[in-house]
Design an enzyme around this catalytic site. Structure first.
Site, PDB file in Angstrom:
ATOM      1  N   ASP A  76       0.845  -1.201   0.000  1.00 46.80           N
ATOM      2  CA  ASP A  76       0.000   0.000   0.000  1.00 46.80           C
ATOM      3  C   ASP A  76       0.880   1.250   0.000  1.00 46.80           C
ATOM      4  O   ASP A  76       0.648   2.191   0.756  1.00 46.80           O
ATOM      5  CB  ASP A  76      -0.938  -0.003   1.200  1.00 46.80           C
ATOM      6  N   ALA A  77       1.892   1.244  -0.846  1.00 51.10           N
ATOM      7  CA  ALA A  77       2.805   2.378  -0.924  1.00 51.10           C
ATOM      8  C   ALA A  77       2.076   3.588  -1.501  1.00 51.10           C
ATOM      9  O   ALA A  77       1.464   3.507  -2.558  1.00 51.10           O
ATOM     10  CB  ALA A  77       4.013   2.032  -1.783  1.00 51.10           C
TER      11      ALA A  77
END
Length: 168
Positions: A76-77
């Site tokens: 979930d960058a």
């Protein structure tokens, strides 16, 4: 669980205490993070001075590389999951949907505008480090240009999924 594997690395938020059960009593206690989120830095200072941007991005790439070396994909960058300290040191946090390399998932997870295409197209995506590379590329564009690269396109979750499925 993944934070305990990464614990001790400068730049990764430290897990101080936790409890998980199937009740409302689950909790995580994390480091206090001094600074502002990367999206705020982008909004206030973008584009950054090239030397500052180079230093920040190099440090950020090293953090993701460390996670991958330890067998963890953040998954979930995005700028809101990176805190920037006053000395421009990034701190990576929110490992809530992180996964181990090689895992498979039943459905896609993450933020649509930072999600790599293969994560949406594949019905049972395998977890690989490359899933962090696409959003990291978008973050790099944002830091260097001061804006999201696709800001003039309707990028609601539904539209992203529809476009990617049409082109696959």
């Amino acid at each position: 669980r993944h934070l305990s594997v990464l614990d001790g690395k400068k730049g990764i938020v430290r897990l101080l205490d936790s409890k998980y059960d199937n009740t409302d009593n689950s909790f995580l206690v994390l480091d206090f993070l001094e600074g502002v989120s990367l999206d705020r830095v982008r909004e206030r200072c973008a584009p950054l001075d090239m030397d500052e941007a180079r230093l920040l991005l190099l440090r950020l790439v090293h953090l993701f590389s460390y996670c991958h070396q330890m067998g963890i994909v953040h998954n979930d960058a995005k700028p809101t999951n990176v805190m920037i300290s006053p000395d421009l040191s990034p701190r990576l946090f929110d490992f809530g949907i992180s996964r181990e390399i090689g895992d498979t998932v039943e459905h896609f997870e993450g933020s649509a505008i930072y999600m790599p295409p293969e994560k949406i197209i594949d019905t049972r995506p395998g977890i690989l480090p490359s899933l962090d590379v696409y959003p990291l590329g978008i973050i790099i564009c944002e830091i260097l240009s001061g804006k999201y690269p696709y800001q003039d396109i309707d990028l609601t979750t539904a539209s992203v999924i529809a476009l990617l499925k049409i082109h696959s």
